[in-house]
Design a protein around this motif. Structure first.
Motif, PDB file in Angstrom:
ATOM      1  N   THR A   1     -48.040  -4.782 -21.571  1.00  0.00           N
ATOM      2  CA  THR A   1     -46.659  -5.164 -21.231  1.00  0.00           C
ATOM      3  C   THR A   1     -45.698  -3.998 -21.333  1.00  0.00           C
ATOM      4  O   THR A   1     -44.748  -3.899 -20.560  1.00  0.00           O
ATOM      5  N   PHE A   2     -45.933  -3.091 -22.282  1.00  0.00           N
ATOM      6  CA  PHE A   2     -45.031  -1.956 -22.506  1.00  0.00           C
ATOM      7  C   PHE A   2     -45.830  -0.666 -22.339  1.00  0.00           C
ATOM      8  O   PHE A   2     -46.630  -0.316 -23.207  1.00  0.00           O
ATOM      9  N   ALA A   3     -45.626   0.002 -21.223  1.00  0.00           N
ATOM     10  CA  ALA A   3     -46.421   1.186 -20.898  1.00  0.00           C
ATOM     11  C   ALA A   3     -45.688   2.451 -21.328  1.00  0.00           C
ATOM     12  O   ALA A   3     -44.606   2.750 -20.834  1.00  0.00           O
ATOM     13  N   TYR A   4     -46.280   3.178 -22.274  1.00  0.00           N
ATOM     14  CA  TYR A   4     -45.755   4.470 -22.698  1.00  0.00           C
ATOM     15  C   TYR A   4     -46.910   5.287 -23.256  1.00  0.00           C
ATOM     16  O   TYR A   4     -47.987   4.756 -23.566  1.00  0.00           O
ATOM     17  N   ASP A   5     -46.707   6.579 -23.376  1.00  0.00           N
ATOM     18  CA  ASP A   5     -47.772   7.483 -23.793  1.00  0.00           C
ATOM     19  C   ASP A   5     -48.144   7.265 -25.254  1.00  0.00           C
ATOM     20  O   ASP A   5     -47.284   7.006 -26.101  1.00  0.00           O
ATOM     21  N   PHE A   6     -49.444   7.408 -25.527  1.00  0.00           N
ATOM     22  CA  PHE A   6     -49.936   7.305 -26.906  1.00  0.00           C
ATOM     23  C   PHE A   6     -49.634   8.592 -27.649  1.00  0.00           C
ATOM     24  O   PHE A   6     -49.892   9.691 -27.163  1.00  0.00           O
ATOM     25  N   SER A   7     -49.059   8.458 -28.826  1.00  0.00           N
ATOM     26  CA  SER A   7     -48.784   9.629 -29.668  1.00  0.00           C
ATOM     27  C   SER A   7     -49.029   9.242 -31.117  1.00  0.00           C
ATOM     28  O   SER A   7     -48.762   8.102 -31.526  1.00  0.00           O
ATOM     29  N   LEU A   8     -49.559  10.179 -31.855  1.00  0.00           N
ATOM     30  CA  LEU A   8     -49.890   9.917 -33.258  1.00  0.00           C
ATOM     31  C   LEU A   8     -48.648  10.020 -34.139  1.00  0.00           C
ATOM     32  O   LEU A   8     -47.793  10.882 -33.912  1.00  0.00           O
ATOM     33  N   PRO A   9     -48.543   9.154 -35.159  1.00  0.00           N
ATOM     34  CA  PRO A   9     -47.407   9.244 -36.094  1.00  0.00           C
ATOM     35  C   PRO A   9     -47.669  10.330 -37.133  1.00  0.00           C
ATOM     36  O   PRO A   9     -48.079  10.055 -38.258  1.00  0.00           O
TER      37      PRO A   9
ATOM     38  N   TYR B   1     -55.060   3.396 -31.571  1.00  0.00           N
ATOM     39  CA  TYR B   1     -55.264   3.456 -30.119  1.00  0.00           C
ATOM     40  C   TYR B   1     -55.499   2.053 -29.551  1.00  0.00           C
ATOM     41  O   TYR B   1     -55.012   1.730 -28.464  1.00  0.00           O
ATOM     42  N   LEU B   2     -56.242   1.218 -30.283  1.00  0.00           N
ATOM     43  CA  LEU B   2     -56.465  -0.165 -29.833  1.00  0.00           C
ATOM     44  C   LEU B   2     -55.146  -0.926 -29.768  1.00  0.00           C
ATOM     45  O   LEU B   2     -54.908  -1.709 -28.836  1.00  0.00           O
ATOM     46  N   ILE B   3     -54.276  -0.716 -30.756  1.00  0.00           N
ATOM     47  CA  ILE B   3     -52.953  -1.357 -30.742  1.00  0.00           C
ATOM     48  C   ILE B   3     -52.162  -0.879 -29.537  1.00  0.00           C
ATOM     49  O   ILE B   3     -51.521  -1.672 -28.835  1.00  0.00           O
ATOM     50  N   HIS B   4     -52.222   0.428 -29.291  1.00  0.00           N
ATOM     51  CA  HIS B   4     -51.490   0.984 -28.140  1.00  0.00           C
ATOM     52  C   HIS B   4     -52.001   0.386 -26.835  1.00  0.00           C
ATOM     53  O   HIS B   4     -51.215   0.043 -25.940  1.00  0.00           O
ATOM     54  N   ARG B   5     -53.339   0.230 -26.711  1.00  0.00           N
ATOM     55  CA  ARG B   5     -53.890  -0.370 -25.499  1.00  0.00           C
ATOM     56  C   ARG B   5     -53.422  -1.815 -25.348  1.00  0.00           C
ATOM     57  O   ARG B   5     -53.150  -2.280 -24.229  1.00  0.00           O
ATOM     58  N   SER B   6     -53.317  -2.532 -26.463  1.00  0.00           N
ATOM     59  CA  SER B   6     -52.848  -3.919 -26.411  1.00  0.00           C
ATOM     60  C   SER B   6     -51.401  -3.995 -25.965  1.00  0.00           C
ATOM     61  O   SER B   6     -51.034  -4.792 -25.108  1.00  0.00           O
ATOM     62  N   VAL B   7     -50.556  -3.146 -26.553  1.00  0.00           N
ATOM     63  CA  VAL B   7     -49.131  -3.131 -26.198  1.00  0.00           C
ATOM     64  C   VAL B   7     -48.940  -2.713 -24.754  1.00  0.00           C
ATOM     65  O   VAL B   7     -48.035  -3.201 -24.063  1.00  0.00           O
ATOM     66  N   ASN B   8     -49.830  -1.835 -24.256  1.00  0.00           N
ATOM     67  CA  ASN B   8     -49.681  -1.299 -22.902  1.00  0.00           C
ATOM     68  C   ASN B   8     -49.875  -2.334 -21.803  1.00  0.00           C
ATOM     69  O   ASN B   8     -49.578  -2.058 -20.641  1.00  0.00           O
TER      70      ASN B   8
ATOM     71  N   ALA C   1     -47.877   0.962 -40.055  1.00  0.00           N
ATOM     72  CA  ALA C   1     -46.786   1.869 -39.693  1.00  0.00           C
ATOM     73  C   ALA C   1     -46.736   2.068 -38.177  1.00  0.00           C
ATOM     74  O   ALA C   1     -45.659   2.033 -37.569  1.00  0.00           O
ATOM     75  N   PHE C   2     -47.898   2.251 -37.557  1.00  0.00           N
ATOM     76  CA  PHE C   2     -47.955   2.429 -36.104  1.00  0.00           C
ATOM     77  C   PHE C   2     -47.548   1.139 -35.392  1.00  0.00           C
ATOM     78  O   PHE C   2     -46.837   1.174 -34.383  1.00  0.00           O
ATOM     79  N   PHE C   3     -48.010   0.010 -35.918  1.00  0.00           N
ATOM     80  CA  PHE C   3     -47.638  -1.288 -35.339  1.00  0.00           C
ATOM     81  C   PHE C   3     -46.124  -1.486 -35.406  1.00  0.00           C
ATOM     82  O   PHE C   3     -45.503  -1.971 -34.451  1.00  0.00           O
ATOM     83  N   THR C   4     -45.532  -1.092 -36.530  1.00  0.00           N
ATOM     84  CA  THR C   4     -44.080  -1.188 -36.680  1.00  0.00           C
ATOM     85  C   THR C   4     -43.363  -0.351 -35.637  1.00  0.00           C
ATOM     86  O   THR C   4     -42.450  -0.831 -34.954  1.00  0.00           O
ATOM     87  N   ASP C   5     -43.785   0.896 -35.505  1.00  0.00           N
ATOM     88  CA  ASP C   5     -43.155   1.770 -34.505  1.00  0.00           C
ATOM     89  C   ASP C   5     -43.331   1.215 -33.096  1.00  0.00           C
ATOM     90  O   ASP C   5     -42.405   1.260 -32.270  1.00  0.00           O
ATOM     91  N   SER C   6     -44.518   0.676 -32.815  1.00  0.00           N
ATOM     92  CA  SER C   6     -44.788   0.121 -31.484  1.00  0.00           C
ATOM     93  C   SER C   6     -43.921  -1.093 -31.222  1.00  0.00           C
ATOM     94  O   SER C   6     -43.397  -1.276 -30.111  1.00  0.00           O
ATOM     95  N   LEU C   7     -43.765  -1.940 -32.250  1.00  0.00           N
ATOM     96  CA  LEU C   7     -42.967  -3.154 -32.086  1.00  0.00           C
ATOM     97  C   LEU C   7     -41.504  -2.812 -31.839  1.00  0.00           C
ATOM     98  O   LEU C   7     -40.867  -3.352 -30.933  1.00  0.00           O
ATOM     99  N   VAL C   8     -40.973  -1.896 -32.640  1.00  0.00           N
ATOM    100  CA  VAL C   8     -39.573  -1.501 -32.472  1.00  0.00           C
ATOM    101  C   VAL C   8     -39.368  -0.814 -31.119  1.00  0.00           C
ATOM    102  O   VAL C   8     -38.382  -1.066 -30.419  1.00  0.00           O
ATOM    103  N   LYS C   9     -40.318   0.023 -30.727  1.00  0.00           N
ATOM    104  CA  LYS C   9     -40.209   0.698 -29.430  1.00  0.00           C
ATOM    105  C   LYS C   9     -40.256  -0.313 -28.290  1.00  0.00           C
ATOM    106  O   LYS C   9     -39.510  -0.196 -27.309  1.00  0.00           O
ATOM    107  N   SER C  10     -41.124  -1.320 -28.424  1.00  0.00           N
ATOM    108  CA  SER C  10     -41.221  -2.351 -27.390  1.00  0.00           C
ATOM    109  C   SER C  10     -39.918  -3.122 -27.270  1.00  0.00           C
ATOM    110  O   SER C  10     -39.457  -3.422 -26.166  1.00  0.00           O
TER     111      SER C  10
END
Length: 865
Positions: A817-825, A808-815, A479-488
C-alpha cells in the motif's frame, strides 16, 4: 495427582526463587500480549468515536433514494439504524458578514436519528420537530449583521452555488471554498433558488463535520420520513449491525437490484473497524498483523523458554533420581508439562489482570495530556472484550506449551548416569572446549578461560545468546515497524503543516504591507512568507524519475519536460530552512549566486495500483544545473523564453512550510529572494503568487484579527481543522508505537537479566573452584568482562542479520500500500550494539556481586543451587 506430579509440585515449592522468577517471567509475557490487544482495541475505539464526532456515525450511504427504496434499505437484515438527510442548499447571509469568506447559510435537513448520529449538540432551545423549524449555528451570531433570536421567522431563497466558467453539473459543495477573482471578489451566484420559511427554535454548536474553509454556516431543519417522495428524495445513512468486508458487495448488490444510482462508504470509520475495499491495504494489514503477532509470540516464547530450559538444567539431578527409581521417559516429559501447567494456572490470570490494569493506569495518567495536546474531544477509555482476553489467553497457553516442549523432550532423555555426571550440560572433551591460540595471545589467559567456560556450559551459553538475539530482533523489529507506521500515516495525509494560508491575489503596496504586519499578531507562533513561479526545465531521460521511464512517449528528443516550482522564502524562513537541510544559508543569499535547494523526494497516490508511493522526483546530484525557461503564448503559438540557470546546492526530502508536494514530472526548488527578484524583474509578465503560511496557537482569533486588518487583495484559507486531524493521527500513532517499544525494551532487559543472573547462580561451584586454585579478583573480573563481550558479539552476529530479514519482510508488507525505498535504521542499530554490551555487562556484574561474598568451601559443598 500421580507420584511424579507430586514430586514436581514439591520441587517447585522447595525452589521458591526459581519458581517465582519463572512465574514473574510468564506473567510479564501474558501481560504484554494482553496489553497490546487491549491497547489496540482502545485506540481503535478512540479513532471510531473521534471519526463519528467529526463526520457522523454511519457505514454506508445511499444517495437520492425515494420512499420505496428507503423501505427496502430499512428492511435489510444487517441494517441497525437509518438516518435521513437532505442538503437543501445555500442562501445568502443577511448583511455583510464579518467573515467575507463565509457569505452563505448552508441548509441541511436531518431526521431524529440523524440528530443523534451526526452529533448535533443544542446550546439553547430545542431541535426541529417539523420541516418549517430550524436551528442555527452559534458561529452565525459572531458574523451576521442581523441578530437572530429563537422564535424569529426566517425566509430564505435557497439555491445551488455556481461560479462562472464552470459547467452546471459541477455545482459547488461545502468541501469547496469560496471562489474569488484576482481582486478578492466573490464571483459565485446561486441558481435554482427556492423560497422557504422557517422558525428558529434553537442554537447549536458549530458541527464538527463542517469544514473550516466551507463558505456556508450550517443551519439544520427537519426531514419527515413520511414526506420522502421520488420528486423529493433523501440520503439514507446506514449503521450496520455487523461491520465486515462483505458490506461492500452487499451494498452494491442492493443498489443495483433497486436502481439506487449512488452509494458511498464511510471509509475513514470503516478503516478503524479493520474493513476496507482495497485489496492492497488488506494485504498490508494482515501481513503486518501476522509479523507483529509472530514477533510477540517469539519474544514470549524466548522469555518463558529460557526459564524452563534453565529449570530443566537445574533439575537434571532431580530428573536423574526419578529415572533411577523407574520413571519412564513419558513421566519425565510430563513432569515438565505439568510444571508448565502449574505455572500457567497461576500466571495467565495474573498476567491478564496485570495487562488490563496496567493499561488502565496508563490511560488514567496520560488521558488529560493527550486530550490537551491532540485537541481530542474524547479521551482514551479502556476497552476489554471477551475476544481479546480469550485471544491473549490462547496465545499465552500456546506460548507456554511451545516453551516447555523442547525442555520436556530434553528431560525425557536424561538418564540417571548422565544426571549424576552432569554430562548433558558440561562438555569436557578437548574438541568441545578447544579455543584459538589467538584468544590467549591477544586477550590473555582470562579471555581463554572465559571462552572455555562458555563452551563447557554450551547449553546455558546458547540459551543466553538466544535470549539476547531475540531481544535484538524484538527491539529493532518494533522500532522499524514504528518508523514504517508513522511514515505510512505521513504519506497518507495531505502534508498540511500550517494553520492559516494568506494568499495575495493582487500585488499592491497595501497588500504587501498587510502581509508584513500579520506575522506580528499575538497568537502567531511560526510563519513563512514565500513567492512562487512555475517554470519548466528539460531533463535528460537518464536523470528522470524511474516511474517516468516507463512512459517513453512523453520524451522529447531524449528529454522530459519537468514542471519546476521555484519558491523564494523570506530571509528568516530561508535561514531556518537551510539550517534544517544542513547547509550554510549565506551560500544561497550571496549576490549573483544562482543556487537552490532541490526537494528531490515526493509522495503521490497511484490510483491504478491503489497505493501511496514515495520516490525520487529526479536523479540529480549536488553541483548540477537546471536551465529554467517559460513559455509565453502569442495567439496559438508558444514562444520559449530562457529564464535562468540554477545550480543545485543541496538535495533534501524536507519541504518548506506550506509547499505543495507535487507529483511525478515536477520538482520544487527553493531559492533566495535575491534570485527570485532577479527573475521577476527581468520577466515581468510571468505569473507569480505570494503566500503567507502561519502556525498559530488560536487559529480562529488569528483569522478574526487578519479580517480586522482589512484589505481585499488577499485570500485567507483556514486549514487548522485539517492540520489538527493529521497531527492527531500521527501523534497517536507515535504514542501507541513508542509505548510498544518501551514495553518491548523493558521485557527484553528483564529477559536478559533473568537469563544471565540464573545462569551465573548455577555456576557458583565453578567460580568457587577457580578462586580456590588462585584466580585473583582482578583476573576473575577480567574473565567475566570477556565473557560479556563474547555473549554480545555472538548475539549481534546472529541478531542483526535476523533483524534485517524481519525488517525487510515488514517493508515488503507495507509496500503493498505504501511504496518507498527500504533503508536500515542505522541509529537504532547503533543503540542496539551499545545497549547489548551495556546490558550484558550490567547483568554479569549484578549477578557476580550477589555471589562475591560467598564462602568458597561452603559453595563447593553444594550439590545443587
Amino acid at each position: 495427582m500421580n507420584i511424579v506430579n507430586k514430586v514436581t509440585f514439591r520441587h517447585l515449592k522447595q525452589n521458591k526463587r526459581r519458581t517465582l522468577v519463572t512465574i514473574i517471567g510468564t506473567i510479564i509475557s501474558v501481560a504484554m500480549v494482553t496489553a497490546v490487544a487491549t491497547l489496540g482495541m482502545s485506540f481503535m475505539d478512540l479513532f471510531q468515536r473521534e471519526t463519528m464526532d467529526r463526520n457522523g456515525e454511519w457505514h454506508v450511504a445511499y444517495h437520492e433514494v425515494d420512499k420505496a427504496q428507503l423501505e427496502v434499505i430499512k428492511a435489510e437484515d444487517n441494517t441497525e439504524a437509518v438516518s435521513l438527510s437532505r442538503d437543501r442548499g445555500y442562501a445568502w447571509l443577511e448583511g455583510s458578514p464579518a467573515n467575507r469568506y463565509k457569505p452563505y447559510l448552508f441548509v441541511k435537513d436531518l431526521d431524529e436519528e440523524g440528530f443523534e448520529r451526526f452529533s448535533v449538540n443544542v446550546k439553547e432551545g430545542r431541535l426541529p420537530q417539523t420541516e418549517n423549524e430550524i436551528v442555527i449555528s452559534e458561529e452565525i451570531a459572531k458574523n451576521a449583521q442581523v441578530s437572530y433570536q429563537i422564535g424569529d421567522e426566517l425566509t430564505l431563497e435557497i439555491g445551488e452555488r455556481f461560479a462562472e466558467g464552470q459547467a452546471s453539473e459541477q455545482l459547488l459543495s461545502q468541501t469547496t471554498s469560496l471562489v474569488m477573482n484576482e481582486e478578492g471578489e466573490n464571483v459565485e451566484t446561486l441558481i435554482n433558488q427556492e423560497e422557504r420559511s422557517y422558525t428558529i427554535v434553537g442554537v447549536i454548536e458549530s458541527p464538527h463535520w463542517e469544514p473550516s474553509w466551507s463558505p456556508g454556516y450550517t443551519v439544520i431543519s427537519y426531514v419527515d420520513p413520511a414526506s420522502v417522495t421520488e420528486a423529493d428524495p433523501v440520503d439514507a445513512s446506514v449503521v450496520l449491525a455487523d461491520v465486515s468486508n462483505a458490506l461492500f458487495a452487499e451494498a452494491e448488490a442492493l443498489a443495483q437490484a433497486h436502481n439506487i444510482s449512488n452509494v458511498s462508504y464511510h471509509s475513514e470509520l470503516l478503516r478503524y473497524y479493520g474493513v476496507t475495499d482495497q485489496d492492497n491495504l488488506h494485504r498490508t494489514l494482515y501481513s503486518l498483523l501476522g509479523i507483529i503477532i509472530a514477533v510477540i509470540v517469539i519474544g514470549s516464547v524466548a522469555l518463558i523458554f529460557n526459564a524452563f530450559a534453565i529449570s530443566v538444567s537445574e533439575r537434571s539431578r532431580h530428573l536423574g533420581m526419578l529415572s533411577s527409581v523407574g520413571a519412564t521417559k513419558r513421566q519425565k516429559r510430563n513432569s515438565v508439562f505439568f510444571e508448565g501447567f502449574l505455572i500457567g494456572l497461576v500466571s495467565i490470570p495474573l498476567g491478564l489482570l496485570a495487562g488490563v490494569v496496567g493499561i488502565g493506569i496508563t490511560f488514567f495518567f496520560i488521558n488529560g495530556v493527550l486530550q490537551e495536546a491532540l485537541y481530542l474531544g474524547n479521551g482514551l477509555r479502556l476497552v476489554v472484550t471477551p475476544g481479546s482476553l480469550l485471544t491473549a489467553a490462547g496465545i499465552s497457553v500456546a506460548t507456554i506449551f511451545i516453551s516447555t516442549y523442547i525442555p520436556a523432550l530434553r528431560a525425557s532423555r536424561i538418564s540417571a548416569i548422565d544426571a549424576i555426571r552432569q554430562s548433558q550440560d558440561v562438555k569436557l572433551s578437548g574438541k568441545a572446549v578447544k579455543t584459538s591460540f589467538l584468544i590467549r595471545n591477544v586477550f590473555g589467559v582470562e579471555a581463554d578461560i572465559g571462552l572455555k567456560n562458555l563452551k563447557r556450559h554450551k547449553r546455558r551459553y546458547q540459551v543466553t545468546v538466544f535470549s539476547l538475539v531475540i531481544s535484538i530482533v524484538l527491539f529493532l523489529t518494533v522500532a522499524f515497524f514504528t518508523d514504517s507506521l508513522v511514515k505510512s500515516v505521513d504519506m497518507s495525509q495531505d502534508g498540511v503543516d500550517f494553520d492559516i494560508r494568506v494568499q495575495q491575489t493582487q500585488e499592491t503596496e497595501e497588500s504587501r504591507q498587510l502581509l508584513d504586519e500579520i506575522p506580528s499578531l499575538g497568537d502567531v507562533t511560526n510563519y513563512t512568507l514565500g513567492k512562487e513561479i512555475y517554470l519548466s526545465a528539460m531533463v535528460d531521460e537518464t536523470k528522470i524519475a524511474e516511474e517516468l521511464k516507463q512512459i517513453p512517449d512523453q520524451l522529447e528528443e531524449g528529454e522530459y519536460r519537468y514542471a519546476m516550482n521555484v519558491i523564494a522564502l523570506d530571509e528568516p524562513s530561508l535561514t531556518a530552512y537551510a539550517e534544517q537541510v544542513g547547509i550554510d544559508p549565506e551560500q544561497l543569499m550571496e549576490e549573483g549566486n544562482l543556487k537552490a535547494i532541490a526537494v528531490d523526494t515526493i509522495s503521490y497516490t497511484d490510483y491504478d495500483e491503489g497505493k501511496f508511493v514515495e520516490t525520487k522526483a529526479i536523479q540529480t546530484a549536488v553541483g548540477e544545473t537546471f536551465d529554467l525557461f517559460y513559455e509565453e503564448w502569442i495567439g496559438d503559438q508558444a514562444e520559449k523564453i530562457d529564464a535562468i540557470s540554477v545550480e543545485v546546492l543541496a538535495l533534501t526530502d524536507e519541504q518548506p512550510m506550506g509547499a505543495v508536494m507535487n507529483g511525478l514530472g515536477s520538482l520544487n526548488i527553493v531559492v533566495s529572494e535575491q534570485v527570485f527578484d532577479g527573475l521577476t524583474d527581468e520577466f515581468t509578465n510571468m505569473p507569480m503568487t505570494t503566500t503567507l503560511h502561519l502556525q498559530t496557537s488560536d487559529p480562529a482569533t488569528t483569522q478574526e484579527e487578519i479580517d480586522e486588518l482589512g484589505g481585499s487583495s488577499f485570500y485567507v484559507y483556514n486549514v487548522h481543522q485539517m492540520r489538527q486531524q493529521e497531527q492527531q493521527m500521527v501523534l497517536i500513532m507515535r504514542v501507541f508505537t513508542y509505548g510498544f517499544i518501551t514495553l518491548i525494551t523493558l521485557i527484553s532487559v528483564a529477559n536478559i537479566f533473568n537469563t544471565i543472573s540464573t545462569s551465573i547462580a548455577l555456576r557458583k561451584r565453578e567460580f568457587a573452584m577457580l578462586k580456590s586454585i588462585g584466580m585473583t579478583p582482578k583476573s576473575f573480573n577480567k574473565m567475566i568482562n570477556y565473557e560479556s563481550i563474547f555473549y554480545g558479539v555472538k548475539a549481534l552476529l546472529y541478531g542483526l542479520p535476523l533483524s534485517i530479514l524481519v525488517m525487510y519482510l515488514i517493508h515488503r508488507s507495507v509496500n503493498h500500500t505504501f511504496a518507498y525505498d527500504f533503508s536500515l535504521p542505522w541509529l537504532s542499530m547503533l543503540y542496539v550494539v551499545i545497549a547489548v554490551f551495556a546490558i550484558v555487562g550490567a547483568a554479569m556484574l549484578y549477578s557476580i556481586a550477589k555471589i562475591r561474598k560467598e564462602n568458597i568451601i561452603d559453595t563447593l559443598k553444594q550439590e545443587n543451587i
